[in-house]
Design an enzyme around this catalytic site. Sequence first.
Site, PDB file in Angstrom:
ATOM      1  N   ASP A  67      -2.545  14.290  -3.180  1.00  0.00           N
ATOM      2  CA  ASP A  67      -3.750  13.590  -3.822  1.00  0.00           C
ATOM      3  C   ASP A  67      -4.872  13.402  -2.976  1.00  0.00           C
ATOM      4  O   ASP A  67      -4.914  13.902  -1.708  1.00  0.00           O
ATOM      5  CB  ASP A  67      -3.067  12.129  -4.029  1.00  0.00           C
ATOM      6  CG  ASP A  67      -2.087  11.583  -2.611  1.00  0.00           C
ATOM      7  OD1 ASP A  67      -2.224  12.193  -1.708  1.00  0.00           O
ATOM      8  OD2 ASP A  67      -1.289  10.561  -2.757  1.00  0.00           O
ATOM      9  N   ASN A 136       6.002  -0.172  -2.832  1.00  0.00           N
ATOM     10  CA  ASN A 136       6.205  -0.165  -4.386  1.00  0.00           C
ATOM     11  C   ASN A 136       6.972   0.716  -5.131  1.00  0.00           C
ATOM     12  O   ASN A 136       7.059   0.718  -6.347  1.00  0.00           O
ATOM     13  CB  ASN A 136       5.029  -0.850  -5.272  1.00  0.00           C
ATOM     14  CG  ASN A 136       4.066   0.434  -5.112  1.00  0.00           C
ATOM     15  OD1 ASN A 136       3.988   1.343  -4.731  1.00  0.00           O
ATOM     16  ND2 ASN A 136       2.674   0.009  -5.632  1.00  0.00           N
ATOM     17  N   HIS A 138       5.600   4.048  -5.316  1.00  0.00           N
ATOM     18  CA  HIS A 138       4.769   4.994  -5.789  1.00  0.00           C
ATOM     19  C   HIS A 138       5.120   6.379  -5.117  1.00  0.00           C
ATOM     20  O   HIS A 138       5.337   6.329  -3.886  1.00  0.00           O
ATOM     21  CB  HIS A 138       3.343   4.537  -5.712  1.00  0.00           C
ATOM     22  CG  HIS A 138       2.620   4.550  -4.396  1.00  0.00           C
ATOM     23  ND1 HIS A 138       2.109   3.540  -3.841  1.00  0.00           N
ATOM     24  CD2 HIS A 138       2.371   5.375  -3.540  1.00  0.00           C
ATOM     25  CE1 HIS A 138       1.575   3.660  -2.758  1.00  0.00           C
ATOM     26  NE2 HIS A 138       1.725   4.826  -2.441  1.00  0.00           N
ATOM     27  N   GLU A 143       1.570   5.123  -9.565  1.00  0.00           N
ATOM     28  CA  GLU A 143       1.850   3.557  -9.242  1.00  0.00           C
ATOM     29  C   GLU A 143       2.911   3.235 -10.476  1.00  0.00           C
ATOM     30  O   GLU A 143       3.202   3.739 -11.458  1.00  0.00           O
ATOM     31  CB  GLU A 143       0.747   3.122  -9.385  1.00  0.00           C
ATOM     32  CG  GLU A 143      -0.605   3.158  -8.399  1.00  0.00           C
ATOM     33  CD  GLU A 143      -0.401   2.515  -6.935  1.00  0.00           C
ATOM     34  OE1 GLU A 143       1.105   2.081  -6.780  1.00  0.00           O
ATOM     35  OE2 GLU A 143      -1.167   2.380  -6.096  1.00  0.00           O
TER      36      GLU A 143
HETATM   37  C1  GLP Z   1      -0.084   6.387   0.482  1.00  0.00           C
HETATM   38  C2  GLP Z   1       0.098   7.834  -0.226  1.00  0.00           C
HETATM   39  C3  GLP Z   1       1.394   8.421  -0.521  1.00  0.00           C
HETATM   40  C4  GLP Z   1       2.348   7.756   0.799  1.00  0.00           C
HETATM   41  C5  GLP Z   1       2.029   6.358   0.716  1.00  0.00           C
HETATM   42  C6  GLP Z   1       3.018   5.588   1.974  1.00  0.00           C
HETATM   43  O1  GLP Z   1      -0.399   5.761  -0.706  1.00  0.00           O
HETATM   44  N1  GLP Z   1      -1.024   8.316  -1.079  1.00  0.00           N
HETATM   45  O2  GLP Z   1       1.268   9.706  -0.604  1.00  0.00           O
HETATM   46  O3  GLP Z   1       3.574   8.256   0.399  1.00  0.00           O
HETATM   47  O4  GLP Z   1       0.999   5.857   0.992  1.00  0.00           O
HETATM   48  O5  GLP Z   1       2.402   5.769   3.132  1.00  0.00           O
HETATM   49  P1  GLP Z   1       3.042   5.575   4.538  1.00  0.00           P
HETATM   50  O6  GLP Z   1       3.701   6.853   4.986  1.00  0.00           O
HETATM   51  O7  GLP Z   1       1.821   5.352   5.661  1.00  0.00           O
HETATM   52  O8  GLP Z   1       3.793   4.514   4.524  1.00  0.00           O
END
Ligand code: GLP
Length: 254
Positions: A67, A136, A138, A143
């Site tokens: 993404d 949440n 995702h 989402e």
């Molecule tokens: C973002 C990314 C996800 C990631 C998530 C969790 O929203 N788009 O790919 O898995 O955050 O992030 P973190 O690893 O910092 O908890």
Amino acid sequence: MRVISVKDYDEMSEVAGKIIAAQVTVKPDCVLGLATGSTPIGTYKELIKKYKKGEISFAECKTANLDEYFGISPENDQSYAYFMKDNLFSHVDIKPESTNIPNGQNPDAEEECNRYEEVIKKLGGVDLQLLGIGNNGHIGFNEPAEGFSCTTHKVALTESTIDANTRFFASKDLVPKYAYTMGTKTILGAGKILLLASGENKADAIYRMVAGPIEPGMPASILQLHKDAIVIADKKAIRLLEEKAPELITTKMN
Ligand code: GLP
């Protein structure tokens, strides 16, 4: 789903690094699906260490990131393009032209999403997709919603994701409100999936992803349908699963 329970963030990163290194060793020209966020940073450090020791090479690898924020340039230090360079690409021998990420600067969503799906198709699909998980549930930026998304699309970030990502920006107003993301169908198309989770704030999502019903309100739950998905979660992230459905934990390393 294979669920591996590890002690902490460092052990999670070590185990994940070994799995990705094994993938690169058995198929040097593999396609790696990569993720951003704080979770995979330790894994990338492990891969850099292995590269520097001469154990692995990324010279023939290709990558496709999950993404990218919409409306952000790759030079912006909060863009995922910048993150990947900073945390992995500039430290290993991957060719810049072998790396792919949605173009957050393309305002034409239809064109960009079709282009990115075409890129993945031309690569012959993803061999191993690395994933983190949002608080949440995702994955990528898929989402919670009324239905599962399919292919790469533009998505409006939820308030909870914007809040969670505010820590990386000077203020909440600066957090992009939209992103391009591979869809759940794109993600499920990978040959192997490796999802990482660390910390208490992921415990509910991990429990519901592994033990709960498959439903679009918990996007990661769809990974139960994948034939080769590995979850590595540390003690804090696996706490609820361990409490409520310990039989679903396949390997305990701690
Ligand atoms: C973002 C990314 C996800 C990631 C998530 C969790 O929203 N788009 O790919 O898995 O955050 O992030 P973190 O690893 O910092 O908890």
